[in-house]
Design an enzyme around this catalytic site. Sequence first.
Site, PDB file in Angstrom:
ATOM      1  N   HIS A 154     118.085  69.082  35.203  1.00  0.00           N
ATOM      2  CA  HIS A 154     118.796  68.927  36.477  1.00  0.00           C
ATOM      3  C   HIS A 154     119.306  67.496  36.715  1.00  0.00           C
ATOM      4  CE1 HIS A 154     118.567  69.992  41.078  1.00  0.00           C
ATOM      5  NE2 HIS A 154     119.780  69.655  40.700  1.00  0.00           N
ATOM      6  N   TYR A 159     115.316  71.509  45.392  1.00  0.00           N
ATOM      7  CA  TYR A 159     115.921  71.947  46.654  1.00  0.00           C
ATOM      8  C   TYR A 159     114.850  72.180  47.715  1.00  0.00           C
ATOM      9  CZ  TYR A 159     119.964  72.812  43.625  1.00  0.00           C
ATOM     10  OH  TYR A 159     120.995  72.679  42.725  1.00  0.00           O
TER      11      TYR A 159
HETATM   12  P1  NAD Z   1     128.890  74.820  48.469  1.00  0.00           P
HETATM   13  O1  NAD Z   1     130.198  74.209  48.178  1.00  0.00           O
HETATM   14  O2  NAD Z   1     128.603  76.153  47.927  1.00  0.00           O
HETATM   15  O3  NAD Z   1     128.731  74.788  50.064  1.00  0.00           O
HETATM   16  C1  NAD Z   1     127.589  75.274  50.687  1.00  0.00           C
HETATM   17  C2  NAD Z   1     127.758  75.150  52.207  1.00  0.00           C
HETATM   18  O4  NAD Z   1     128.814  76.018  52.613  1.00  0.00           O
HETATM   19  C3  NAD Z   1     126.520  75.601  52.944  1.00  0.00           C
HETATM   20  O5  NAD Z   1     126.429  74.842  54.146  1.00  0.00           O
HETATM   21  C4  NAD Z   1     126.820  77.046  53.260  1.00  0.00           C
HETATM   22  O6  NAD Z   1     126.076  77.486  54.371  1.00  0.00           O
HETATM   23  C5  NAD Z   1     128.304  76.977  53.554  1.00  0.00           C
HETATM   24  N1  NAD Z   1     129.012  78.262  53.338  1.00  0.00           N
HETATM   25  C6  NAD Z   1     128.824  79.191  52.376  1.00  0.00           C
HETATM   26  N2  NAD Z   1     129.665  80.216  52.527  1.00  0.00           N
HETATM   27  C7  NAD Z   1     130.425  79.936  53.618  1.00  0.00           C
HETATM   28  C8  NAD Z   1     131.489  80.610  54.268  1.00  0.00           C
HETATM   29  N3  NAD Z   1     131.937  81.777  53.830  1.00  0.00           N
HETATM   30  N4  NAD Z   1     132.038  80.014  55.341  1.00  0.00           N
HETATM   31  C9  NAD Z   1     131.599  78.819  55.807  1.00  0.00           C
HETATM   32  N5  NAD Z   1     130.599  78.124  55.217  1.00  0.00           N
HETATM   33  C10 NAD Z   1     130.019  78.679  54.139  1.00  0.00           C
HETATM   34  O7  NAD Z   1     127.775  73.765  47.992  1.00  0.00           O
HETATM   35  P2  NAD Z   1     126.309  73.909  47.407  1.00  0.00           P
HETATM   36  O8  NAD Z   1     125.467  74.837  48.189  1.00  0.00           O
HETATM   37  O9  NAD Z   1     125.833  72.532  47.219  1.00  0.00           O
HETATM   38  O10 NAD Z   1     126.555  74.501  45.955  1.00  0.00           O
HETATM   39  C11 NAD Z   1     126.320  75.838  45.620  1.00  0.00           C
HETATM   40  C12 NAD Z   1     125.085  75.998  44.762  1.00  0.00           C
HETATM   41  O11 NAD Z   1     125.318  75.462  43.473  1.00  0.00           O
HETATM   42  C13 NAD Z   1     123.823  75.283  45.279  1.00  0.00           C
HETATM   43  O12 NAD Z   1     123.180  76.047  46.265  1.00  0.00           O
HETATM   44  C14 NAD Z   1     123.050  75.131  44.006  1.00  0.00           C
HETATM   45  O13 NAD Z   1     122.404  76.357  43.704  1.00  0.00           O
HETATM   46  C15 NAD Z   1     124.156  74.869  42.972  1.00  0.00           C
HETATM   47  N6  NAD Z   1     124.392  73.420  42.737  1.00  0.00           N
HETATM   48  C16 NAD Z   1     123.804  72.827  41.663  1.00  0.00           C
HETATM   49  C17 NAD Z   1     123.978  71.469  41.430  1.00  0.00           C
HETATM   50  C18 NAD Z   1     123.302  70.823  40.243  1.00  0.00           C
HETATM   51  O14 NAD Z   1     122.686  71.514  39.452  1.00  0.00           O
HETATM   52  N7  NAD Z   1     123.368  69.524  40.087  1.00  0.00           N
HETATM   53  C19 NAD Z   1     124.754  70.701  42.298  1.00  0.00           C
HETATM   54  C20 NAD Z   1     125.371  71.327  43.365  1.00  0.00           C
HETATM   55  C21 NAD Z   1     125.195  72.690  43.571  1.00  0.00           C
END
Ligand code: NAD
Length: 317
Positions: free
Chosen positions: A122, A56
């Site tokens: 990952h 990230y």
């Molecule tokens: P998400 O669906 O959580 O969306 C994140 C987006 O939504 C960001 O732009 C954030 O600023 C926004 N957001 C958060 N809260 C909000 C709210 N209340 N209102 C409006 N917008 C809001 O997607 P993500 O960040 O990709 O996934 C969450 C976490 O999961 C990642 O940060 C990561 O740690 C993990 N993840 C891991 C993998 C993997 O291991 N392959 C893949 C995807 C995500």
Amino acid sequence: MELRELGGTGLRVSAVGFGASPLGNVFGDVPRDAARAAVRRALDLGVNFFDTSPYYGGTVSESVLGDCLRHAAVPRDQFVVATKCGRYKDEGFDFSAARVTRSIDESLARLGLDYIDILHAHDIEFTNLDQIVNETIPALQKIKESGKARFIGITGLPLSIYPYVLDRVPPGSVDVILSYCHFGINDTSLVDLLPYLKSKGVGVITASPLAMGLLTDSGPPEWHPAPEQLKSACRAAAEHCSKKGKNIAKLAMQYSLMNNEISTVLVGMNSSKQVEENVAAALELSASGIDEELLHEVEAILEPVKNVTWPSGIEQS
Ligand code: NAD
């Protein structure tokens, strides 16, 4: 904040987990003050689970999360940190034993921690899964034995990767899985796999309840891999909520929190405001349930794209 057991790990993780990929500036720049305030606010509101990766922001998320946790000065046993290995911004994918063994030391240094609670391989669909089974998981086991990581996990998009690996490794060698974009209003396909994962004693983390921005008013980032059909249906659903004076992100967050067999829902957050909104959504869900009428309307709008996903990884032989 509700705490839930994470499989057989003995860890109790907050139902709302802090996804730290935004701290790597992947959804736009995050000033350090805002990052520190977001992590501090999360801890104050009972969020105890933080997820990051060297991938990230090309290691930025790990370094910034480490800084924020140090700044918050919370005892180490009060929070749970997961990071990952095998995927790097500059190097691409490398799940070799040598690389993942080096990776944990690099992550510990960036995070400023003595140990990681969960170390995931990952996005394993980007290598031959037999390498994960025969080389990566045994290397991660050694890391676990060394005490540098307490538990081992695997992550990735296609759900078929999980049974492939779990059916081939010794029982108990994978503690948790992290699935993303498969348990939200538009895609619930993870549900079918839950009985199998339970039978294997594996803890379940789901990520991206907002479908990486699709289920928000501001929409997804440029790089979002969804097909246009899915993007436009999510846009229509967000507009529908907006017209009714409602917030699709809140509905989406609550939807993902409703299944207790999933231990934690990782949502990416970059500000105290988002932390407060997402925690408030969880508390409101516990107190008064989800807005059923709005949910049915949004489900109807998203029905034509139900479980539509996108390709990820290499072709497995
Ligand atoms: P998400 O669906 O959580 O969306 C994140 C987006 O939504 C960001 O732009 C954030 O600023 C926004 N957001 C958060 N809260 C909000 C709210 N209340 N209102 C409006 N917008 C809001 O997607 P993500 O960040 O990709 O996934 C969450 C976490 O999961 C990642 O940060 C990561 O740690 C993990 N993840 C891991 C993998 C993997 O291991 N392959 C893949 C995807 C995500």
